[in-house]
Scaffold this motif. Structure first.
Motif, PDB file in Angstrom:
ATOM      1  N   ASN A 347       0.845  -1.521  -0.316  1.00  0.00           N
ATOM      2  CA  ASN A 347       0.342  -0.068  -0.148  1.00  0.00           C
ATOM      3  C   ASN A 347       0.672   1.523   0.187  1.00  0.00           C
ATOM      4  O   ASN A 347       0.530   2.283  -0.773  1.00  0.00           O
ATOM      5  CB  ASN A 347      -0.855  -0.047   1.007  1.00  0.00           C
ATOM      6  CG  ASN A 347      -2.652   1.297   0.988  1.00  0.00           C
ATOM      7  OD1 ASN A 347      -2.485   1.449  -0.191  1.00  0.00           O
ATOM      8  ND2 ASN A 347      -1.912   1.668   2.176  1.00  0.00           N
ATOM      9  N   ASP A 350       1.720   2.625  -3.507  1.00  0.00           N
ATOM     10  CA  ASP A 350       0.342   2.398  -4.372  1.00  0.00           C
ATOM     11  C   ASP A 350       0.125   1.465  -4.923  1.00  0.00           C
ATOM     12  O   ASP A 350      -0.754   1.473  -5.957  1.00  0.00           O
ATOM     13  CB  ASP A 350       0.707   3.676  -5.553  1.00  0.00           C
ATOM     14  CG  ASP A 350       1.506   5.188  -4.807  1.00  0.00           C
ATOM     15  OD1 ASP A 350       0.956   5.269  -3.311  1.00  0.00           O
ATOM     16  OD2 ASP A 350       2.480   5.444  -5.318  1.00  0.00           O
ATOM     17  N   ALA A 352      -2.482  -0.926  -4.082  1.00  0.00           N
ATOM     18  CA  ALA A 352      -3.402  -0.946  -3.762  1.00  0.00           C
ATOM     19  C   ALA A 352      -4.250  -2.254  -3.744  1.00  0.00           C
ATOM     20  O   ALA A 352      -4.566  -3.493  -2.741  1.00  0.00           O
ATOM     21  CB  ALA A 352      -4.724  -0.001  -4.153  1.00  0.00           C
ATOM     22  N   ALA A 355      -2.606  -4.984  -2.004  1.00  0.00           N
ATOM     23  CA  ALA A 355      -2.361  -4.545  -0.676  1.00  0.00           C
ATOM     24  C   ALA A 355      -3.785  -5.355  -0.103  1.00  0.00           C
ATOM     25  O   ALA A 355      -3.913  -6.332   0.340  1.00  0.00           O
ATOM     26  CB  ALA A 355      -2.496  -3.612  -0.092  1.00  0.00           C
ATOM     27  N   ARG A 376      -7.764  -2.723   5.260  1.00  0.00           N
ATOM     28  CA  ARG A 376      -8.337  -2.918   4.144  1.00  0.00           C
ATOM     29  C   ARG A 376     -10.129  -2.222   3.775  1.00  0.00           C
ATOM     30  O   ARG A 376      -9.693  -1.652   2.846  1.00  0.00           O
ATOM     31  CB  ARG A 376      -9.128  -4.829   4.290  1.00  0.00           C
ATOM     32  CG  ARG A 376      -9.305  -4.690   2.261  1.00  0.00           C
ATOM     33  CD  ARG A 376     -10.068  -6.606   2.595  1.00  0.00           C
ATOM     34  NE  ARG A 376     -11.031  -6.644   2.800  1.00  0.00           N
ATOM     35  CZ  ARG A 376     -11.945  -7.938   3.005  1.00  0.00           C
ATOM     36  NH1 ARG A 376     -11.049  -8.542   2.632  1.00  0.00           N
ATOM     37  NH2 ARG A 376     -13.044  -8.594   3.609  1.00  0.00           N
ATOM     38  N   ILE A 379      -8.289   0.754   2.523  1.00  0.00           N
ATOM     39  CA  ILE A 379      -7.833   1.031   1.284  1.00  0.00           C
ATOM     40  C   ILE A 379      -9.290   0.946   0.166  1.00  0.00           C
ATOM     41  O   ILE A 379      -8.839   2.100  -0.780  1.00  0.00           O
ATOM     42  CB  ILE A 379      -6.794   0.051   0.558  1.00  0.00           C
ATOM     43  CG1 ILE A 379      -5.519  -0.454   1.493  1.00  0.00           C
ATOM     44  CG2 ILE A 379      -6.645  -0.305  -0.642  1.00  0.00           C
ATOM     45  CD1 ILE A 379      -4.934  -1.025   1.578  1.00  0.00           C
ATOM     46  N   ARG A 469      -0.378   6.773   7.482  1.00  0.00           N
ATOM     47  CA  ARG A 469       0.234   5.592   7.237  1.00  0.00           C
ATOM     48  C   ARG A 469       0.177   5.200   9.876  1.00  0.00           C
ATOM     49  O   ARG A 469      -0.887   4.320  10.257  1.00  0.00           O
ATOM     50  CB  ARG A 469       0.746   4.844   7.450  1.00  0.00           C
ATOM     51  CG  ARG A 469       1.517   3.222   7.391  1.00  0.00           C
ATOM     52  CD  ARG A 469       2.384   3.327   6.581  1.00  0.00           C
ATOM     53  NE  ARG A 469       3.696   4.403   7.133  1.00  0.00           N
ATOM     54  CZ  ARG A 469       4.937   3.645   6.639  1.00  0.00           C
ATOM     55  NH1 ARG A 469       4.676   2.885   5.317  1.00  0.00           N
ATOM     56  NH2 ARG A 469       6.475   4.448   7.058  1.00  0.00           N
TER      57      ARG A 469
END
Length: 808
Positions: A347, A350, A352, A355, A376, A379, A469
């Protein structure tokens, strides 16, 4: 006698042989072990001799503090000037040369204890003290002929480490001063504090938590506990490293691993453990080096790759981290942690979709991890999949109904969908669970505004990435990881007040209040009219017990934002703690004017009114709280307490019932209800509730005190005796009241001599409520007789107590 109390554990003594402890090397080795151990933890020494003082020192050459009759003195690290300071040397005024010399001499006294070189040693006592084994030695140094010194070593019952910490020292020490050496008699006790769950626990509190239940009441065979010399092989040092790590001495644990590796360079467990400890300590380069060596020694162990990947992730080597997490997964396809960490790294890069795929797999392997659903969901929310995000946040909440960040995230997702009413409910719930989350929301807005100020797009995105984050890590409980990300964001944008504010919140949650205060002050320096930061600064000071300082900060927040309801609410809490009930009520009134649906303000105003004796006003406020938030269990408990005080016992029980339905794991609710059942003479029900409270919180001595009282009225004196003895073990500071129950139990169990001894032993003492022990016993006898509980020896006891009193 029925009053609630808390305390520590009592002491039992057994004297054993000294045959195995004549070797001075054992004492010397354990002094060395103690010196090393205490250098790696938050160390505390108390001088019980004159001059008396308390000395504390943090590890890694951290700050030192001395508290004495002249006040508190501190310095940021050993060797720097002493300050008259209340905040560990962050501020204060320098002391004069004479005071500095006195403080230095006290530190040298403490150090001299651990540098004592025993020559002649004798074990004079070995005993059990609470949940510890204790060795008491007498010793003399070489060529010394005077009185010996006494050294007291102790360790918890569960500790298998043969090396034991020094906890007490009494005797005369040689102290160098100029050209002469003088001797000074000292008496010290030693201990340390351990970081746990965001707070620092005393050594005794930590040991009480960790002592297995089966050891608490089990007879101890002292012959199975030894004090020995330092380890001689790699396995011994490795075992000692584990014990030191368990007790919070990370530096010492690393040192013992190093000794193990020196003795056996191919000791894979020692290399791996040292790497894991360095990772925990934040030495990521050292961790990577050790974990790489562990992989060389055992190339197919998944955990080694997983931990090295985490160290690389902390160093911002995301690509290298992904490689290691991938290898860990290849070796262990069910390693949910590796999937979650790889998802985080992807993530950040980038990726996504990658991830989300990893979170899918992690959730499949560990479907009860609320943090994975929340991450999750974040995202998915960023990708615009609001329905999928809301479903994930809902799953996180179902798994952990107190995960405030999930409510906040779901509220924001619902807001984006246009569902304002549902969004407000979620955001309100998030604020109730963690009022500081609203600050993170405002901080995110601040980052967005910064981006709009024509900063370079790449740099702004990086700041926002680290900031966001960090928020995710904080919500998942990874406070160290969150703080590290806030550090990185500050490196990229050192003038963003919001980042300091949020880092301060993470430090506050971790229990590092002094560091949090520094961050909040920095946020205020950068944005002097930031009401939120001022209020947060007040909260940190309130947590430290500085209520006056906190109120000044809340005043400042209110001056900058007169409509900031939380500042009034927090100031009301501080005033309530100061027993300024009228001031607290005035602040809660203002909160309610600004936000008539602020449920907690009504609840806390009700508490203040109840303390003032306005029970009807309190109940009215609790009613309003419940109207606004029907699932707020505390409001039902509080209303039940007020109804109980008014004599509405059935109404109180009904409210406790509802509170327990909402939160069946709150031991206090069962305790409250038990007290009401006792007043209704329903002792079976009272006992059942108190036993449930004990099941939920078995370390609370006042629960056993109450249980013993109820058992007396239930005509079960032996059960009352057992409960009272447990209360004494947990709460010896309230022994007078507990001894009353214990004596009653022996009396009704026809153990007259035991009862008589306790009655007479305590006859000259006083209870916390001001009554004499004698008066309390006579009051108890009247209450027993009113309940139809009598014993022929009660009159004998009355005669013994009253005759003794009259004779005086």
């Amino acid at each position: 006698m029925n009053r609630k109390c808390v305390g520590l554990v009592g002491i039992s003594l057994v004297v054993l042989s000294t045959s195995q402890a004549q070797d001075a090397k054992i004492v010397a080795d354990n002094l060395e072990f103690s010196r090393e151990f205490y250098s790696g933890v938050h160390f505390s020494a108390i001088a019980e001799s004159k001059p008396s003082f308390g000395y504390q020192r943090y590890p890694d050459n951290g700050p030192e503090r001395i508290q004495c009759d002249q006040g508190a003195f501190a310095r940021k690290q050993h060797g720097t000037p002493w300050l008259k300071s209340e905040d560990w040397g962050k501020s204060g005024r320098p002391v004069d040369k004479q005071t500095a010399g006195k403080l230095d001499s006290w530190v040298k006294l403490v150090e001299a204890v651990f540098n004592f070189a025993p020559s002649e040693v004798k074990l004079i006592n070995k005993s059990e003290a609470g949940h510890r084994v204790q060795w008491l030695f007498e010793a003399r140094g070489a060529n010394e002929t005077g009185a010996p010194v006494r050294l007291e070593f102790e360790k918890p019952l569960y500790d298998k480490n043969p090396n034991v910490l020094l906890h007490g020292f009494e005797g005369s020490l040689p102290i160098a001063g100029g050209k002469a050496v003088r001797r000074e008699r000292v008496k010290f006790s030693f201990g340390y504090l351990i970081a746990q769950g965001g707070f620092e626990l005393s050594e005794a509190a930590w040991e009480n938590l960790e002592t297995p239940k089966e050891l608490e009441n089990k007879p101890i065979d002292l012959s199975k506990f030894d004090i020995g010399p330092k380890p001689k092989d790699a396995e011994g040092f490795l075992n000692r490293a584990s014990a030191r790590r368990f007790n919070g001495d990370v530096n010492g644990a690393i040192g013992d691993c190093t000794r193990a590796i020196e003795l056996d360079p191919k000791s894979e467990p020692a290399v791996y453990k040292r790497g894991a400890l360095k990772l925990q300590k934040g030495d990521y380069d050292g961790a990577i080096a050790d974990l790489t060596r562990a992989i060389e020694l055992s190339p197919n162990t998944a955990d080694y790759y997983s931990d090295r990947g985490l160290a690389k992730l902390r160093k911002r080597d995301n690509d290298g981290a992904i490689v290691d997490f991938t290898r860990a997964i290849e070796l262990d396809a069910k390693n949910a942690i590796a999937y979650r960490n790889r998802a985080l790294a992807k993530n950040i890069n980038d990726d996504a979709d990658g991830a989300i795929a990893d979170y899918n797999r992690a959730i499949g392997l560990d479907p009860k991890n609320a943090g994975a659903f929340n991450s999750r969901g974040m995202i998915k929310k960023a990708k615009g999949d609001l329905d999928g995000a809301i479903a994930d946040f809902t799953s996180a909440i179902e798994l952990n109904e107190k995960l405030a960040i999930a409510y906040k995230n779901r509220g924001e997702a619902k807001q984006s969908k246009g569902d304002a009413a549902a969004a407000n409910e979620d955001l309100k719930r998030a604020g109730e669970l963690d009022p500081r989350l609203r600050d993170e929301e405002s901080s995110a807005d601040h980052v967005d505004r910064s981006t709009a100020k024509s900063k370079e797009k790449e740099s702004a995105a990086s700041v926002e990435d680290f900031f966001n984050r960090a928020g995710v890590k904080k919500a998942a409980g990874d406070l160290d990881g969150a703080i590290a990300d806030y550090d990185r964001a500050i490196q990229l944008d050192p003038k963003d007040a919001a980042i300091y504010n949020n880092r301060g919140l993470a430090k506050q949650e971790k229990g590092d209040l002094d560091a949090a205060i520094v961050d909040f002050n920095r946020a205020i320096q950068l944005n002097p009219k930031d009401a939120v930061a001022c209020s947060n600064l007040g909260n940190a000071k309130r947590d430290k017990g500085d209520l006056d300082g906190a109120i000044l900060d809340y005043n400042r927040a209110i001056r900058f934002d007169p409509k900031y309801a939380y500042a009034y609410y927090d100031r009301g809490l501080a005033k309530k703690q100061k027993s300024d009930l009228d001031g607290a009520i005035a602040d809660y009134n203002r909160v309610i004017e600004l936000d008539p649906r602020f449920a907690k303000a009504y609840c806390d105003r009700g508490v203040a009114k109840r303390r003032k004796g306005d029970l009807d006003g309190a109940i009215s406020d609790y009613n309003r709280t419940i109207e606004l938030d029907p699932k707020y269990a505390i409001a039902y408990y509080n209303r039940g307490n007020a109804e109980y005080e008014k004599g509405d016992l059935d109404g109180a029980i009904a409210d406790y019932n509802r509170g327990i339905e909402l939160n069946p794991k709150d031991s206090k609710a069962y305790s409250y209800r038990a007290d009401v059942y006792s007043n209704k003479k329903q002792y079976d029900a009272a006992i059942k509730d108190m036993e449930k409270a004990i099941e939920l919180d078995p370390k609370k001595g006042d629960y056993y005190l109450s249980l013993g009282w109820y058992q007396l009225f239930n005509r079960k004196p032996r059960e009352a005796i057992a409960a009272s003895l447990k209360a004494l073990e947990l709460s010896p500071d309230d022994a007078v009241m507990i001894n009353g129950n214990l004596a009653h139990g022996y009396l009704f169990d026809n153990q007259f001599e035991k009862a008589k001894a306790i009655y007479l032993e305590n006859k000259d003492t006083k209870l916390h409520d001001g009554r004499t022990f004698i008066q309390a016993v006579l009051d108890d006898f009247k209450e027993f007789q009113a309940a139809g509980i009598t014993h022929p020896d009660m009159e004998k006891i009355k005669g013994l107590l009253t005759t003794t009193t009259d004779a005086r």
